[in-house]
Design a protein around this motif. Structure first.
Motif, PDB file in Angstrom:
ATOM      1  N   SER A 147      -7.971 -35.691  35.955  1.00 41.91           N
ATOM      2  CA  SER A 147      -7.217 -34.558  36.966  1.00 41.91           C
ATOM      3  C   SER A 147      -5.830 -34.278  36.118  1.00 41.91           C
ATOM      4  N   THR A 148      -5.581 -36.004  35.829  1.00 43.43           N
ATOM      5  CA  THR A 148      -4.421 -35.972  35.708  1.00 43.43           C
ATOM      6  C   THR A 148      -4.111 -37.755  33.966  1.00 43.43           C
ATOM      7  N   MET A 149      -2.745 -37.454  34.001  1.00 50.58           N
ATOM      8  CA  MET A 149      -2.117 -38.952  33.077  1.00 50.58           C
ATOM      9  C   MET A 149      -0.590 -38.911  32.536  1.00 50.58           C
ATOM     10  N   LEU A 150      -0.860 -39.777  31.971  1.00 50.06           N
ATOM     11  CA  LEU A 150       1.164 -40.828  31.526  1.00 50.06           C
ATOM     12  C   LEU A 150       0.926 -40.819  30.541  1.00 50.06           C
ATOM     13  N   ILE A 151       1.933 -39.916  30.366  1.00 46.86           N
ATOM     14  CA  ILE A 151       1.703 -40.175  29.001  1.00 46.86           C
ATOM     15  C   ILE A 151       3.074 -41.321  28.380  1.00 46.86           C
ATOM     16  N   THR A 152       2.473 -41.568  27.692  1.00 45.06           N
ATOM     17  CA  THR A 152       3.273 -43.325  27.242  1.00 45.06           C
ATOM     18  C   THR A 152       4.033 -43.372  26.431  1.00 45.06           C
ATOM     19  N   GLY A 153       5.796 -43.299  26.573  1.00 42.67           N
ATOM     20  CA  GLY A 153       6.973 -43.576  26.338  1.00 42.67           C
ATOM     21  C   GLY A 153       7.061 -44.753  25.405  1.00 42.67           C
ATOM     22  N   THR A 154       6.957 -44.654  24.014  1.00 43.53           N
ATOM     23  CA  THR A 154       7.020 -45.899  23.955  1.00 43.53           C
ATOM     24  C   THR A 154       8.298 -45.860  22.338  1.00 43.53           C
ATOM     25  N   SER A 155       9.710 -45.551  22.817  1.00 44.02           N
ATOM     26  CA  SER A 155      10.841 -45.668  22.317  1.00 44.02           C
ATOM     27  C   SER A 155      12.132 -44.713  22.996  1.00 44.02           C
ATOM     28  N   VAL A 156      13.224 -44.578  22.302  1.00 39.93           N
ATOM     29  CA  VAL A 156      13.975 -43.162  23.409  1.00 39.93           C
ATOM     30  C   VAL A 156      13.973 -41.803  22.777  1.00 39.93           C
ATOM     31  N   ASN A 157      13.700 -41.777  21.634  1.00 42.30           N
ATOM     32  CA  ASN A 157      13.563 -40.416  20.917  1.00 42.30           C
ATOM     33  C   ASN A 157      11.473 -40.260  20.990  1.00 42.30           C
ATOM     34  N   ASP A 158      10.627 -41.159  21.518  1.00 45.33           N
ATOM     35  CA  ASP A 158       9.741 -40.476  21.708  1.00 45.33           C
ATOM     36  C   ASP A 158       9.820 -40.257  23.457  1.00 45.33           C
ATOM     37  N   SER A 159      10.272 -41.412  24.194  1.00 40.20           N
ATOM     38  CA  SER A 159      10.570 -41.141  25.564  1.00 40.20           C
ATOM     39  C   SER A 159      10.345 -39.722  26.101  1.00 40.20           C
ATOM     40  N   VAL A 160      11.370 -39.500  25.222  1.00 43.29           N
ATOM     41  CA  VAL A 160      12.096 -37.830  25.555  1.00 43.29           C
ATOM     42  C   VAL A 160      10.548 -36.736  24.957  1.00 43.29           C
ATOM     43  N   GLN A 161      10.353 -37.025  24.332  1.00 40.48           N
ATOM     44  CA  GLN A 161       9.573 -36.205  24.332  1.00 40.48           C
ATOM     45  C   GLN A 161       8.169 -35.928  25.007  1.00 40.48           C
ATOM     46  N   ALA A 162       7.877 -37.155  25.389  1.00 40.52           N
ATOM     47  CA  ALA A 162       6.655 -38.017  26.425  1.00 40.52           C
ATOM     48  C   ALA A 162       7.221 -36.480  27.582  1.00 40.52           C
ATOM     49  N   GLN A 163       8.025 -36.571  28.644  1.00 38.57           N
ATOM     50  CA  GLN A 163       8.747 -36.404  29.611  1.00 38.57           C
ATOM     51  C   GLN A 163       8.602 -34.457  29.351  1.00 38.57           C
ATOM     52  N   ALA A 164       9.008 -34.388  28.504  1.00 42.57           N
ATOM     53  CA  ALA A 164       8.676 -32.932  27.996  1.00 42.57           C
ATOM     54  C   ALA A 164       7.449 -32.510  28.093  1.00 42.57           C
ATOM     55  N   LEU A 165       6.805 -33.361  27.240  1.00 41.80           N
ATOM     56  CA  LEU A 165       5.138 -32.756  27.376  1.00 41.80           C
ATOM     57  C   LEU A 165       4.684 -32.652  28.872  1.00 41.80           C
ATOM     58  N   ALA A 166       4.670 -33.732  29.510  1.00 38.13           N
ATOM     59  CA  ALA A 166       4.423 -33.692  30.673  1.00 38.13           C
ATOM     60  C   ALA A 166       4.975 -32.358  31.723  1.00 38.13           C
ATOM     61  N   GLN A 190      14.926 -50.935  17.632  1.00 35.23           N
ATOM     62  CA  GLN A 190      15.637 -49.555  18.206  1.00 35.23           C
ATOM     63  C   GLN A 190      16.446 -49.673  18.952  1.00 35.23           C
ATOM     64  N   TRP A 191      16.894 -50.414  19.301  1.00 40.92           N
ATOM     65  CA  TRP A 191      17.825 -50.078  20.987  1.00 40.92           C
ATOM     66  C   TRP A 191      19.102 -50.386  20.136  1.00 40.92           C
ATOM     67  N   GLN A 192      19.684 -49.329  21.368  1.00 41.97           N
ATOM     68  CA  GLN A 192      20.989 -49.296  20.729  1.00 41.97           C
ATOM     69  C   GLN A 192      22.377 -48.744  22.370  1.00 41.97           C
ATOM     70  N   PRO A 193      23.797 -48.551  21.799  1.00 46.73           N
ATOM     71  CA  PRO A 193      24.690 -48.949  23.315  1.00 46.73           C
ATOM     72  C   PRO A 193      23.718 -47.769  24.313  1.00 46.73           C
ATOM     73  N   ASN A 194      23.466 -46.832  23.923  1.00 46.54           N
ATOM     74  CA  ASN A 194      23.407 -45.076  24.362  1.00 46.54           C
ATOM     75  C   ASN A 194      22.043 -45.549  25.094  1.00 46.54           C
ATOM     76  N   SER A 195      20.985 -46.664  24.137  1.00 51.49           N
ATOM     77  CA  SER A 195      19.423 -46.190  25.470  1.00 51.49           C
ATOM     78  C   SER A 195      18.819 -46.553  26.696  1.00 51.49           C
ATOM     79  N   ASN A 196      19.963 -47.175  27.208  1.00 51.60           N
ATOM     80  CA  ASN A 196      20.512 -47.926  28.093  1.00 51.60           C
ATOM     81  C   ASN A 196      20.730 -46.303  29.448  1.00 51.60           C
ATOM     82  N   THR A 197      21.417 -45.552  29.196  1.00 48.02           N
ATOM     83  CA  THR A 197      22.070 -44.502  28.989  1.00 48.02           C
ATOM     84  C   THR A 197      20.682 -43.265  29.707  1.00 48.02           C
TER      85      THR A 197
END
Length: 267
Positions: free
Chosen positions: A30-49, A67-74
């Motif tokens: 019925s539904t799924m969770l799309i996995t985010g594995t990097s910051v950019n990937d997480s942005v894409q995962a949210q858009a697909l969801a 790849q963690w950057q100072p702005n990753s947290n934000t």
């Protein structure tokens, strides 16, 4: 039926992700969770969801910790404000291949543990060959966290016992269906309380080896989740419908997924 781990942002799905979702729905997922594995990937995962009306996670996999950057947290905290983003992760530790150094992994993991406390959402966790450090980092913050699942569990008996004792849910994949590597997990799944069990494909990885007939493609898809559920039901002596109902309820409880995401049909 809810697939809690689908890597739909993988390039293997770039041409047919809508069809993959349609096949999953037809199979009773019925539904799924799309996995985010990097910051950019997480942005894409949210858009697909958002486009598919399902859910995603936002985090940095230990392989990508360097790849963690100072702005990753934000960026991650902003993503986690979306109703479609229901968990922090995939995060954790992986000392098996060390694509990022252990030091970088521990730093990124600590940052994401603190994000999970801040945003009040559960954790989607990864641990391979790093159980002691993983638990050492997780335990102090556990009382302030909002639960979590150790996805794609393949650890030792000791690791399983300690993760259950802490209060984690355990994610089971098609690893269970592997006659070579899955023998230990086939024994362990009998010791996981049904109330703490979650199901996932980890697609496009970990295609169940015991599918019959064997698919022409080696790419795993969420439409194979019912096959994994049947194997778990057989091993645990649980009726298939009961297993599906309980694991779906577990996912809804942990990730605060509305009951409207309950499967319309279960095969």
């Amino acid at each position: 039926m809810i697939d809690i781990g689908v890597n739909l942002t993988s390039s293997q799905f770039s041409e047919d992700w809508r069809a993959v979702n349609e096949r999953a729905q037809a199979a009773g997922v019925s539904t799924m969770l799309i996995t985010g594995t990097s910051v950019n990937d997480s942005v894409q995962a949210q858009a697909l969801a958002q486009q598919l009306g399902c859910y995603s996670t936002a985090g940095v996999h230990p392989h990508n910790a360097s790849q963690w950057q100072p702005n990753s947290n934000t960026i991650l905290q902003t993503l986690l404000k979306s109703p479609h983003v229901v968990a922090v992760g995939e995060c954790g530790l992986d000392y098996d291949r060390n694509f990022s150094t252990p030091e970088a992994q521990r730093y990124a993991f600590q940052q994401q543990l603190e994000i999970a406390v801040s945003v009040g959402k559960p954790l989607f966790l990864h641990c391979r060959e790093a159980h002691d450090d993983f638990l050492r980092m997780l335990k102090p913050l556990w009382p302030s966290l909002h639960g979590g699942v150790l996805h794609c569990f393949t650890g030792s008996d000791k690791a399983l016992e300690e993760c259950l004792e802490l209060g984690l849910y355990i994610g089971i994949t098609g690893w269970l269906c592997d006659e070579r590597r899955g023998q230990l997990l086939q024994q362990q799944v009998r010791r996981i309380p049904l109330s703490r069990l979650l199901l996932e494909t980890d697609a496009p990885y970990l295609l169940p080896r015991d599918l019959s007939p064997k698919p022409k493609s080696r790419r795993n898809e969420p439409m194979y989740l019912p096959h994994i559920a049947r194997r778990v039901a057989e091993l645990t002596g649980t009726a298939f419908d009961e297993l599906v109902a309980q694991t779906s309820e577990n996912a809804r409880r942990l990730f605060h997924i509305p009951a409207s995401s309950a499967p319309a049909n279960m095969l």
